[in-house]
Design an enzyme around this catalytic site. Structure first.
Site, short mmCIF file in Angstrom:
data_model
loop_
_atom_site.label_atom_id
_atom_site.label_comp_id
_atom_site.label_asym_id
_atom_site.label_seq_id
_atom_site.Cartn_x
_atom_site.Cartn_y
_atom_site.Cartn_z
N LEU A 154 0.81 -1.12 -0.01
CA LEU A 154 -0.08 0.04 0.13
C LEU A 154 0.72 1.30 0.05
O LEU A 154 1.97 1.29 0.44
CB LEU A 154 -0.97 -0.07 1.14
CG LEU A 154 -0.46 -0.07 2.64
CD1 LEU A 154 0.05 1.37 2.91
CD2 LEU A 154 -1.47 -0.43 3.57
N CYS A 263 9.98 4.44 3.24
CA CYS A 263 10.15 3.03 2.72
C CYS A 263 11.13 3.34 1.64
O CYS A 263 12.16 2.17 1.67
CB CYS A 263 8.78 2.51 1.97
SG CYS A 263 7.70 1.91 3.24
N LYS A 321 5.21 13.37 0.42
CA LYS A 321 4.40 13.37 -0.79
C LYS A 321 2.80 13.86 -0.39
O LYS A 321 2.49 13.96 1.12
CB LYS A 321 4.11 11.68 -1.20
CG LYS A 321 3.40 11.06 -0.29
CD LYS A 321 3.50 9.37 -0.81
CE LYS A 321 2.10 9.14 -1.60
NZ LYS A 321 2.26 7.88 -1.70
P1 NAD Z 1 4.87 2.76 11.78
O1 NAD Z 1 6.41 3.31 12.39
O2 NAD Z 1 4.05 3.86 11.33
O3 NAD Z 1 4.22 1.87 12.74
C1 NAD Z 1 4.75 0.76 13.58
C2 NAD Z 1 4.13 0.75 14.63
O4 NAD Z 1 4.56 -0.43 15.56
C3 NAD Z 1 4.32 1.75 15.98
O5 NAD Z 1 2.87 2.32 16.28
C4 NAD Z 1 4.93 1.08 17.04
O6 NAD Z 1 4.47 1.67 18.29
C5 NAD Z 1 4.45 -0.28 16.85
N1 NAD Z 1 5.31 -1.32 17.73
C6 NAD Z 1 6.55 -1.35 17.84
N2 NAD Z 1 7.02 -2.50 18.38
C7 NAD Z 1 5.94 -2.99 18.79
C8 NAD Z 1 5.57 -4.11 19.49
N3 NAD Z 1 6.38 -5.04 20.01
N4 NAD Z 1 4.28 -4.51 19.82
C9 NAD Z 1 3.31 -3.81 19.36
N5 NAD Z 1 3.65 -2.69 18.66
C10 NAD Z 1 4.72 -2.34 18.31
O7 NAD Z 1 5.38 1.83 10.64
P2 NAD Z 1 4.60 1.72 9.10
O8 NAD Z 1 4.92 2.73 8.40
O9 NAD Z 1 3.18 1.07 9.45
O10 NAD Z 1 5.64 0.29 8.64
C11 NAD Z 1 5.55 -0.89 9.17
C12 NAD Z 1 6.20 -1.99 8.27
O11 NAD Z 1 5.43 -1.98 7.03
C13 NAD Z 1 7.60 -1.70 7.83
O12 NAD Z 1 8.51 -2.62 7.88
C14 NAD Z 1 7.52 -0.90 6.53
O13 NAD Z 1 8.56 -0.90 5.70
C15 NAD Z 1 6.51 -1.81 5.78
N6 NAD Z 1 5.58 -0.83 4.81
C16 NAD Z 1 5.23 0.63 5.27
C17 NAD Z 1 4.41 1.02 4.01
C18 NAD Z 1 4.02 2.43 4.36
O14 NAD Z 1 3.71 3.27 3.46
N7 NAD Z 1 4.30 3.06 5.60
C19 NAD Z 1 4.14 0.59 3.10
C20 NAD Z 1 4.71 -0.91 2.72
C21 NAD Z 1 5.22 -1.71 3.88
#
Ligand code: NAD
Length: 442
Positions: A154, A263, A321
């Site tokens: 996404l 990302c 963005k």
């Molecule tokens: P984010 O930083 O927005 O959110 C991560 C969340 O995980 C935070 O709220 C944090 O408090 C929580 N967290 C950390 N450790 C934890 C634990 N032990 N138990 C429960 N919660 C915990 O991250 P994001 O942007 O959603 O990205 C997450 C993953 O998805 C990453 O690997 C990223 O590369 C991937 N990803 C992100 C996107 C994007 O557009 N943001 C798109 C595709 C993939």
């Protein structure tokens, strides 16, 4: 329908949890961040993502969606646990990935588990991580865990739409868990969404390869914009000309200040880390990061060479963005930091969603304004740094009334250049030779 626990309520975890609940699964979103969970429990969405709040409210009301800080409460009633925590870069030189959050989740799952479960890894993780998680859980957990890699594609800003209508779903497994996966994605299977099954390593690599190829496309069109400026070609026509070729496609062919966000930069770096580890040549991929870093330098230098540091600079757009409040690795923030480092003291900024986050990382001298015209008051240069729809409507005449000197640098190529030229602005827009002028001619 399945019972699901999602670990992490960030952009991926919250959107996935809300969308799976909307597809009639029973979801509990768990996060360590007490503030986030408290907000979510009162119906407040802690991130800016269109369409998310309404969907979330609906599923909460229909009692299919809950929020908690305690994993054990929901884990032992769940068929699936999804890991969607952050995987930031731990060392920008090597590109290595910080897997602390992932490891914490794995240990917590192993400690709390009292039934067999499918562990779906949605986070972007280095190749081989899911195999390691499987080994770790085999060792630590008292019940059977089946680890599946399910990278998420996404995009922030259109996350709900992307989740509901993905181009493809990638499932990397050792062959087990297919029945639960089919139930989890039953609505997608009914709609005929393409599902690609592979081993876990291939699924992990698909995610890095996709993001790196998109980043490469951005870097490529930026370099084409540089050439266009030198020879007087029109970058918009050039993009159309190459993007109309179905083999290439027209997306990610708009020149700008380079890629950012949480990302692309980290995922390209992580692929470079893998290249170093497995010792392949990787020259093409190495150039992607260099080209992107150079872009910020080039833009900052150009601005600094054309304004006096005592002048006011207005920056429209702080997020990496449009459509998000995410400022992680935002080109706009990087340029602002460079300007401040070089002695620019008066920066006025406006962003429809990113100001709260920007305040946390920028120098306190930056002034945040209530709208785009207010931000431009007294400015000698306006920088359009993010492609928000509202900035496309900026009115040259109205801007003329509030600015000190009429200079505009459109890093996204979105303003109506002709109307600004008619109103005696100096217009600089990436890749358009006819509009290239010194930003603030003395
Ligand atoms: P984010 O930083 O927005 O959110 C991560 C969340 O995980 C935070 O709220 C944090 O408090 C929580 N967290 C950390 N450790 C934890 C634990 N032990 N138990 C429960 N919660 C915990 O991250 P994001 O942007 O959603 O990205 C997450 C993953 O998805 C990453 O690997 C990223 O590369 C991937 N990803 C992100 C996107 C994007 O557009 N943001 C798109 C595709 C993939």
């Amino acid at each position: 329908m399945l019972r699901i626990t999602v670990l992490g309520t960030g952009y991926v975890g919250l959107v996935s949890g809300v969308c799976f609940a909307d597809m009639e699964h029973h979801v509990t979103c768990v996060d360590k961040d007490i503030e986030k969970i408290t907000a979510l429990k009162t119906g407040v969405v802690p991130i800016y993502e269109e369409g998310l709040e309404g969907l979330m409210k609906k599923s909460v009301e229909q009692e299919r969606l809950k929020f908690s800080t305690i994993l054990s409460e929901s884990l032992n009633k769940s068929d699936v646990v999804m890991i969607a925590v952050g995987t930031p870069t731990s060392d920008t030189n090597s590109g290595s990935v910080n897997l602390n959050y992932i490891n914490e989740c794995v240990v917590e799952i192993a400690e709390c588990l009292s039934r067999n479960i499918l562990v779906l890894v949605k986070s972007t993780v280095p190749v081989g991580t899911c195999d390691k998680i499987q080994e770790q859980l085999n060792r630590l957990a008292k019940f059977e865990c089946t680890v599946v890699s399910n990278p998420e594609f996404l995009r922030e800003g259109t996350a709900v739409y992307d989740f509901i209508k993905p181009d493809r779903i990638v499932i990397g497994s050792d062959g087990r868990g297919k029945e639960i996966i089919d139930q989890l994605y039953s609505k997608f299977i009914e709609k005929g969404t393409k599902i690609i099954f592979s081993d876990r390593k291939t699924a992990e690599l698909i995610k890095y390869a996709s993001n790196t190829l998109l980043a490469m496309k951005i870097g490529f069109i930026n370099e084409m914009a540089d050439i266009s400026e030198k020879i007087g070609a029109d970058i918009e026509k050039l993009s159309e000309g190459i993007g109309s070729d179905k083999r290439i496609g027209n997306r990610f062919l708009t020149p700008g200040p380079g890629f950012g966000g949480s990302c692309f930069p980290k995922d390209v770096l992580a692929l470079l880390n893998l290249i170093d580890e497995v010792k392949t040549d990787g020259q093409l991929i190495k150039a992607v990061i260099r080209s992107n870093v150079n872009r910020i330098e080039k833009i900052s230098k150009e601005i600094l060479e054309s304004i006096q540091t005592k002048e006011t600079v207005a920056v429209l757009g702080l997020t990496y963005k449009a459509g998000t409040d995410d400022i992680r690795d935002s080109p706009s923030i990087k340029v602002i930091k460079r300007l401040i480092e070089a002695g620019v003291r008066k920066i006025r900024a406006y962003d429809p969603a990113g100001m709260k986050n920007a305040e946390k990382v920028l120098d306190s001298t930056v002034e945040y304004c209530t709208d785009m015209y207010e931000a431009c008051r007294g400015a000698s240069l306006v920088l359009i740094a993010t492609e928000w729809e509202i900035f496309k409507t900026i009115d040259a005449l109205k801007l003329k009334g509030v600015m000190k000197n009429l200079n505009i640098y459109d890093l996204r190529g979105i303003i109506d250049k002709e109307s600004f030229l008619k109103n005696n602005f100096n217009v600089r827009s990436i890749g358009y030779k006819q509009y290239v002028s010194q930003i603030c001619p003395s």
